[in-house]
Design a protein around this motif. Structure first.
Motif: not given
Lengths: 620, 101, 177
Positions: A131-136, A198-201
């Motif tokens: 489910l995580s939405n970020n790398f950290l 954000a990274l993908q964008n």
């Protein structure tokens, strides 16, 4: 987003369950296992409800700000899209069935409550990755998965081999995670964000945003996946991890945790440039080939399936490397079904055989364990890629992907591995279920109870039908905007669009099965070593990777450790600490002389002190 | 040369040093106590002469207090010596070294 | 006779008396700590009495009449009686003539020497004036000061005396527990 709370509940229910078990119900096996099963079952129901209200093609995030340090802004957020929701189904669905199966499998074990606490902790961690939405956040749950895997592999910690296997798995994973962390830092440094969207964008807006270090960054992130998904050269831990209980092997080392690497690759697919993908594809292909060769000469029922898992993971990674996330995730999902099925069936066999795992002590179990036999047959057919079972569709899509990318070398490898897969699977199948009983245990084998066979049957249904019930539709929409939704019949006939890989695939699978049949139908011992000679020995001894690592890396590490130990012992502790300690000791001994116990000596010292004081006050 | 502050202070100092030598060199606890009294008296003398030559009465008040405290101290000290003597049958400092480590 | 009158008028008598009392004080003090003829603590105690009496003479020269009286009353009277009483009580034998320890002697001389040196250095740097003293240590003024400005210390000292008394009684009990 409707029912926004549901994903949070799905995520945290297993953690709650683990906490409750650890704190309160550790004494009661039944209550503990029911709590754990309830948590994951509730997760599955909530997933169904959530998908039902939002639709599988929904895409959104639900996050709270977690911490802000300077320019670093980290959310604790859930990313919900087709990819993560499908994985939710896999983790809670397959995981739930394995939970239920464990209820009976672990029944005689004194540590059953502890087992279920660990299992819930693992489920929580795995759901966190999904489910995580970020790398950290991914990284944190990544490590949590590593920890719970360590706990579960070493569940029977009184066995030295289990403890060693747990350590091996954890340390090997740490090696990969080191690269993963470095990759995350690199991505953050170059793009300034950790959020996947954000990274993908940023990458879509400027494909060269990572600059010259794009390949390195991509490969570093891949390191993490290589560790978790046990890709060459970090593959050595997975077979040893079979020291854990069989449900653990099914849940962690077949269906979910090892899939995390592939899932993460698909989640962060936008990061990798063509060079990185090339490396990934070849590593995947090489792992698939290597593991399949090793599997041919193993004799432990769980180890054979473990090497098969390695090999199939190599397939998935190869598919990702060939820019085919949809086939990779498709294979991941079907693999979760049929590999969990195979592991659980193997577990059923092991229980029926009173914890005998050597296949050359089994034989003739077909009549004694009919349900297990049939479910295992379906799993084996699915794994071998025989239509219309699930593995056929996903494997075919990977083969087609190879051809589409015009990578004929990898296509050849994949076809060869497919043949090997069918061969070793049916070698296991024939030796275990046919022929005559090769030991007393085999003569007295018995079928497992319903709690164990019911999950087998459910998984068998999915392993049989998983290829055409819409899995590709869901994943396809995630990775390709123009993906067309296919009807059930269209999916059923989908492989006919690419007949070349389909027929080659079916051909080598059938050839493998026939070969296995000829060699092992009535064999009491393995006929292969005589035919292959030294090659068979190499296969059996896993191409000496463990020994090679032992001689090189571990030796070098031991040398470094010895040097560090020497510095610590002689320079830090001996010289520096010794000098301080000796100095203190010496001055203490010297000062002790002043402690005569004589009043007048004290007076003299006191007066001398007063004189000194007077000098500073008056005489200066 | 008239007798001034420094003369009194010199006497006080010599008296103090004599008391100090007594404390350091004698062995009999009671004599040591007497030497202590000498040192206290030396301080008293210094205070009184300061008071006289600085035209302030406070020094004498302090001496008054010192005498009082000295009386109390002597009483307690002598009681301690008596108690020690009962236990050890000796009033010599060299016999009292049980504080030694 | 005239010489004596001159001496008196110029304050010479006081100077002579100072030297007499000072010499007496110091001589007796020396005999307290190191009597070449006797090692008996009683002798030391008697010389301490003499020291105190000559010191009260010095107090008189400093016009501290009240303190001179107190000195004799408290010290020569009360304290010394206590000393003698304890000496008798303990039945102390004469201190054996033991060799004085070289270390003790050297350390004592070093301490004394440095105190003397510091004293002279301080005196040289301070240079107290020879201003004629005018303070009169009257009992009335002292009492007034004691009961106005120094009331609290006075009361505390009284408590201290009480505590000392209780302590002494406790210590003197036969069995120390």
């Amino acid at each position: 987003m409707k029912n926004e709370l549901f994903p949070w509940l799905i995520l945290f229910l297993p953690l709650l369950s683990a906490t409750v078990i650890a704190l309160f119900t550790l004494r009661s096996k039944t209550v503990s296992s029911l709590i754990s099963i309830g948590a994951v079952a509730a997760g599955f129901v909530l997933t169904c409800l959530f998908v039902n209200s939002n639709g599988i093609h929904y895409s959104g995030e639900s996050s709270v700000n977690w911490l802000t340090i300077g320019g670093l802004n980290v959310d604790f957020g859930l990313k919900l899209d087709a990819l993560s929701m499908m994985m939710l189904f896999v983790v809670t669905g397959v995981g739930g069935l394995i939970h239920i199966y464990s209820y009976s499998y672990m029944d005689e074990d004194a540590g059953k409550a502890r087992f279920f606490a660990f299992l819930s902790l693992f489920t929580f961690s795995m759901l966190g990755i999904v489910l995580s939405n970020n790398f950290l956040m991914t990284f944190i749950f990544w490590e949590l998965v590593g920890v719970s895997s360590y706990l579960l592999i070493g569940f029977w910690f009184e066995k030295p081999s289990a403890g060693d296997a747990a350590k091996k798995a954890f340390i090997t994973n740490r090696l990969g995670d080191f690269g993963f962390l470095a990759g995350i830092l690199m991505v953050w440094g170059l793009l300034g964000s950790l959020n996947f969207s954000a990274l993908q964008n940023a990458m879509v807006a400027n494909p060269a945003a990572l600059g010259a270090s794009a390949t390195i960054a991509g490969l570093l992130v891949f390191c993490g996946a290589a560790g978790k998904s046990a890709q060459f050269p970090l593959h050595v831990w997975l077979p040893d991890a079979m020291e854990g209980p069989t449900p653990v092997s099914a849940l962690i080392h077949a269906a979910t945790m090892v899939a995390a690497g592939v899932y993460m690759l698909c989640r962060t697919l936008f990061l990798y440039n063509a060079d990185a993908l090339h490396v990934i594809a070849y590593i995947g292909g090489f792992t698939a080939l290597l593991a399949a060769l090793m599997a041919v000469q193993q004799n432990d029922i769980k180890r054979i399936i473990a090497y098969s898992t390695l090999s199939q993971l190599g397939y998935m990674v190869m598919a990702v490397g060939l820019s085919g996330p949809t086939p990779a995730m498709f294979h991941l999902t079907t693999h979760a079904f049929f590999k969990a099925l195979l592991f659980l069936s193997a577990g059923s066999v092991i229980i029926g055989m009173h914890h005998e795992q050597d296949i050359w002590h089994m034989g003739g179990l077909k009549k004694k364990m009919p349900v297990t036999f049939w479910t295992f047959t379906i799993g084996a057919l699915a794994l071998s890629g025989i239509p219309p079972f699930a593995g056929f569709y996903s494997k075919d899509s990977i083969l087609a992907q190879c051809l589409e990318q015009k990578n004929y070398l990898l296509f050849g490898v994949a076809v060869f591995v497919a043949g090997l897969t069918a061969f070793y699977t049916f070698r296991l199948f024939f030796v275990v279920f046919f022929g005559k009983e090769k030991s007393d245990h085999a003569k007295h084998a018995h079928e497992s109870p319903l709690v164990m066979t019911a999950p087998l049957v459910i998984l068998a249904v999915f392993a049989a039908t998983g290829g055409f019930i819409g899995i590709t539709n869901n994943y396809g929409s995630q990775f390709a905007a123009d993906h067309e939704t296919l009807s059930l019949a269209q999916q059923f006939l989908e492989p006919l669009k690419t007949p070349v890989p389909m027929f080659i695939g079916i051909g080598v699978a059938v050839a493998g099965i026939v070969l296995a049949f000829l060699l092992y139908k009535n064999a009491d011992t393995d006929p292969l070593p005589a035919k292959l000679g030294v090659l068979a020995t190499w296969m059996r001894d896993k191409f000496y990777f463990d020994e090679f690592y032992e001689k090189t890396f571990i030796r070098a590490h031991d040398f470094l450790a010895a040097v560090a130990d020497w510095i610590d012992r002689w320079i830090l502790e001996g010289a520096i600490i010794g000098a301080i300690r000796g100095g203190t000791d010496l001055s203490g001994r010297a000062l002790r002389l002043a402690q005569t116990g004589n009043l007048q000596t004290y007076t003299i010292l006191f007066v001398l002190g007063v004189v000194l004081l007077l000098y500073f006050v008056l005489g200066k | 040369m008239h007798v001034g502050l420094q003369h009194y202070l010199a006497v006080s100092m010599i008296l103090f040093c004599l008391g100090l030598l007594g404390v350091i060199l004698r062995r009999n606890l009671i004599v040591i106590y007497m030497s202590l009294e000498l040192m206290l008296n030396a301080a008293n003398l210094a205070l009184v002469s300061f008071s006289r030559f600085n035209d302030k009465l406070d020094g004498q008040v302090l001496v008054f207090f010192i005498i009082t405290v000295a009386a109390a101290e002597v009483a307690v000290g002598l009681a301690l010596i008596v108690a020690l003597f009962r236990k050890r049958q000796s009033a010599h400092v060299e016999d009292l070294t049980s504080m030694k480590l | 006779m005239e010489a004596i009158n001159n001496l008196i008028s110029s304050g010479g008598v006081e100077d002579v008396l100072f030297y007499v009392f000072a010499a007496l004080t110091l001589l007796c003090a020396v005999l307290v700590i190191a009597n070449p003829f006797s090692r008996n603590p009683v002798t030391s105690a008697m010389f301490l009495v003499l020291t105190i009496i000559s010191m009260s003479g010095l107090f008189l020269l400093l016009h501290a009449f009240f303190l001179a009286a107190v000195q004799i009353l408290v010290y020569a009277g009360a304290v010394m009686v206590l000393f003698l009483f304890v000496i008798m009580l303990l039945d102390l034998k004469e201190e054996a003539r033991r060799k004085i320890k070289f270390f003790g002697l050297a350390a004592g001389l070093v301490s004394v020497g440095s105190i003397v040196a510091i004293f002279f250095k301080a005196l040289a740097s301070a240079k107290p004036g020879v201003a004629s003293p005018k303070l009169e240590g009257e009992t009335y003024a002292l009492g007034k000061l004691l009961f106005t400005q120094y009331t609290l210390p006075f009361e505390i000292v009284s408590v201290l005396l009480l505590v000392a008394m209780i302590g002494v009684i406790l210590l003197s009990k036969k069995k120390l527990e």
